[in-house]
Design a protein around this motif. Sequence first.
Motif, PDB file in Angstrom:
ATOM      1  N   ILE A  18       0.846  -1.202   0.000  1.00 22.32           N
ATOM      2  CA  ILE A  18       0.000   0.000   0.000  1.00 22.32           C
ATOM      3  C   ILE A  18       0.881   1.250   0.000  1.00 22.32           C
ATOM      4  O   ILE A  18       0.631   2.201  -0.745  1.00 22.32           O
ATOM      5  N   PHE A  19       1.918   1.231   0.800  1.00 27.60           N
ATOM      6  CA  PHE A  19       2.834   2.368   0.866  1.00 27.60           C
ATOM      7  C   PHE A  19       3.583   2.557  -0.453  1.00 27.60           C
ATOM      8  O   PHE A  19       3.618   3.648  -1.006  1.00 27.60           O
ATOM      9  N   VAL A  20       4.185   1.478  -0.969  1.00 31.79           N
ATOM     10  CA  VAL A  20       5.035   1.630  -2.162  1.00 31.79           C
ATOM     11  C   VAL A  20       4.244   1.828  -3.449  1.00 31.79           C
ATOM     12  O   VAL A  20       4.810   2.261  -4.445  1.00 31.79           O
ATOM     13  N   GLU A  21       2.968   1.557  -3.439  1.00 25.52           N
ATOM     14  CA  GLU A  21       2.147   1.804  -4.633  1.00 25.52           C
ATOM     15  C   GLU A  21       1.601   3.233  -4.672  1.00 25.52           C
ATOM     16  O   GLU A  21       1.044   3.650  -5.679  1.00 25.52           O
ATOM     17  N   ASP A  22       1.761   3.976  -3.600  1.00 25.29           N
ATOM     18  CA  ASP A  22       1.236   5.337  -3.537  1.00 25.29           C
ATOM     19  C   ASP A  22       2.257   6.319  -4.121  1.00 25.29           C
ATOM     20  O   ASP A  22       3.333   6.518  -3.543  1.00 25.29           O
ATOM     21  N   TYR A  52       3.612   9.097  -1.658  1.00 24.74           N
ATOM     22  CA  TYR A  52       4.595   8.632  -0.681  1.00 24.74           C
ATOM     23  C   TYR A  52       5.935   8.333  -1.348  1.00 24.74           C
ATOM     24  O   TYR A  52       6.994   8.660  -0.820  1.00 24.74           O
ATOM     25  N   MET A  53       5.887   7.701  -2.495  1.00 25.62           N
ATOM     26  CA  MET A  53       7.132   7.350  -3.168  1.00 25.62           C
ATOM     27  C   MET A  53       7.892   8.587  -3.627  1.00 25.62           C
ATOM     28  O   MET A  53       9.118   8.619  -3.586  1.00 25.62           O
ATOM     29  N   GLU A  54       7.165   9.615  -4.022  1.00 23.71           N
ATOM     30  CA  GLU A  54       7.827  10.870  -4.400  1.00 23.71           C
ATOM     31  C   GLU A  54       8.531  11.481  -3.188  1.00 23.71           C
ATOM     32  O   GLU A  54       9.636  12.023  -3.311  1.00 23.71           O
TER      33      GLU A  54
END
Length: 123
Positions: free
Chosen positions: A50-54, A57-59
């Motif tokens: 969920i975190f890494v697909e956002d 957040y990744m930016e």
Amino acid sequence: MSWMADTYKNTIGVTDLNSHACVTGKPIVMGGIHGRTSATGRGVYHSTNIFVEDPEYMEMVGLVPGLSGKTCILQGFGNVGLHTARYFHRAGAKIIGVIEWDGTIYNPSGIDPKALEDWKLEH
């Protein structure tokens, strides 16, 4: 775990329709669920995913979305670590390290979870 659920139901949970939900890890015949063995590792995978697909957040951390191509190191290779490794590996992440109570392995080229599981079972 069944014993604990049964004890709860027969003491303070006697009027509680969901009394067996007081504990996890029960056998299927006592209200447990299929997939319990891998559930916690799957939860680690899904919460991370969920975190890494956002994209937002990744930016913030300077990465592109998705697990594919990312590296990770796992703390432990018991039930949770093994299943987490399997899910991360299937998603395209490269597991480069595993830390256990009695040692650590590191391979910048990646560690195959199945090969490590087989090795662990042999030794």
